[in-house]
Design a protein around this motif. Structure first.
Motif, PDB file in Angstrom:
ATOM      1  N   PHE A 133     -11.370  42.712 -45.226  1.00  0.00           N
ATOM      2  CA  PHE A 133     -10.895  41.771 -44.197  1.00  0.00           C
ATOM      3  C   PHE A 133      -9.414  41.994 -43.917  1.00  0.00           C
ATOM      4  N   ALA A 134      -8.625  42.091 -44.973  1.00  0.00           N
ATOM      5  CA  ALA A 134      -7.182  42.281 -44.805  1.00  0.00           C
ATOM      6  C   ALA A 134      -6.869  43.580 -44.075  1.00  0.00           C
ATOM      7  N   LEU A 135      -7.547  44.664 -44.445  1.00  0.00           N
ATOM      8  CA  LEU A 135      -7.310  45.956 -43.808  1.00  0.00           C
ATOM      9  C   LEU A 135      -7.739  45.936 -42.342  1.00  0.00           C
ATOM     10  N   CYS A 136      -8.892  45.324 -42.073  1.00  0.00           N
ATOM     11  CA  CYS A 136      -9.387  45.257 -40.694  1.00  0.00           C
ATOM     12  C   CYS A 136      -8.450  44.454 -39.806  1.00  0.00           C
ATOM     13  N   MET A 137      -7.962  43.331 -40.311  1.00  0.00           N
ATOM     14  CA  MET A 137      -7.063  42.499 -39.506  1.00  0.00           C
ATOM     15  C   MET A 137      -5.708  43.177 -39.317  1.00  0.00           C
ATOM     16  N   ALA A 138      -5.247  43.892 -40.340  1.00  0.00           N
ATOM     17  CA  ALA A 138      -3.986  44.635 -40.200  1.00  0.00           C
ATOM     18  C   ALA A 138      -4.137  45.723 -39.147  1.00  0.00           C
TER      19      ALA A 138
END
Length: 219
Positions: A133-138
């Motif tokens: 989730f964090a990587l996708c949103m970044a």
């Protein structure tokens, strides 16, 4: 320039394109949603529950839309048949901006999809879902800024108006839900319900603004 002589032919062409694009989108959306629900009903993804199913379906709209735009960018001649552009040349001219936007849109959808399928109920481990989730949103944020810098003033204005409209939609529906919950007239929304609301309202806001600007009419 369209003259009076070829205006009827132009309208007929636009109508055929609208019917084709709408039909294609409807069929694709139905197939994706139906297939996903069949997988859910078979128990292959665990007992997700309503909140997770809604989140997953919202995310699939993002992924499907991103896939359609991405396909159009990769194959302009075919993409021009169902995307709202004049011709393949317009897609070629906007290839970089649309490519970045489609990946950003897809990354946003994938982020929500990971949350919907995360443990302990879903099959995706919490650590994987959280990092993903964090990587996708970044990635979505970075590519959105890159795409924004390549947009013309009209597209930037539409994006800003969509963001403002999305805020008011969240305030209306989310705030209304919160008030009903406060009075004991509705169940409390889960954290995932709120995230689904954010994602869904931004999508709805985009459609509202483009429709209000008359940009839903096929060219």
């Amino acid at each position: 320039m369209t003259t009076e002589a070829n205006a009827p032919d132009e309208r007929k062409k636009r109508l055929k394109k609208t019917v084709f694009a709408t039909g294609l989108g409807g069929v694709a959306g139905f197939v994706v949603a139906f297939t996903f629900m069949q997988v859910v009903d078979a128990g292959s993804l665990g007992e997700l529950g309503t909140s997770r199913e809604i989140a997953a379906l919202v995310s699939l709209v993002y992924l499907l839309t991103a896939g359609a735009v991405g396909f159009g960018v990769m194959a302009p001649n075919k993409g021009a048949a169902f995307l709202n552009v004049e011709d393949a040349e317009e897609l070629e001219e906007q290839k970089s901006m649309l490519g970045l936007a489609s990946v950003a849109f897809g990354a946003s959808g994938l982020a929500l999809f990971l949350l919907a399928l995360s443990a302990p109920v879903g099959p995706v481990p919490v650590e994987v879902a959280g990092i993903g989730f964090a990587l996708c949103m970044a990635l979505a944020t970075w590519l959105s800024f890159k795409s924004y810098r390549q947009q013309d003033e009209l597209m930037k204005s539409i994006g800003q108006e969509a963001a403002a409209t999305g805020y008011y939609l969240v305030l209306l529906f989310g705030g209304g839900w919160a008030v009903l919950t406060h009075f004991g007239l509705a169940p409390a929304a889960s954290a995932l319900d709120w995230l689904s609301l954010f994602w869904a309202m931004m999508l709805l806001a985009s459609f509202i603004v483009t429709a209000r600007k008359g940009m839903m009419t096929m060219r």
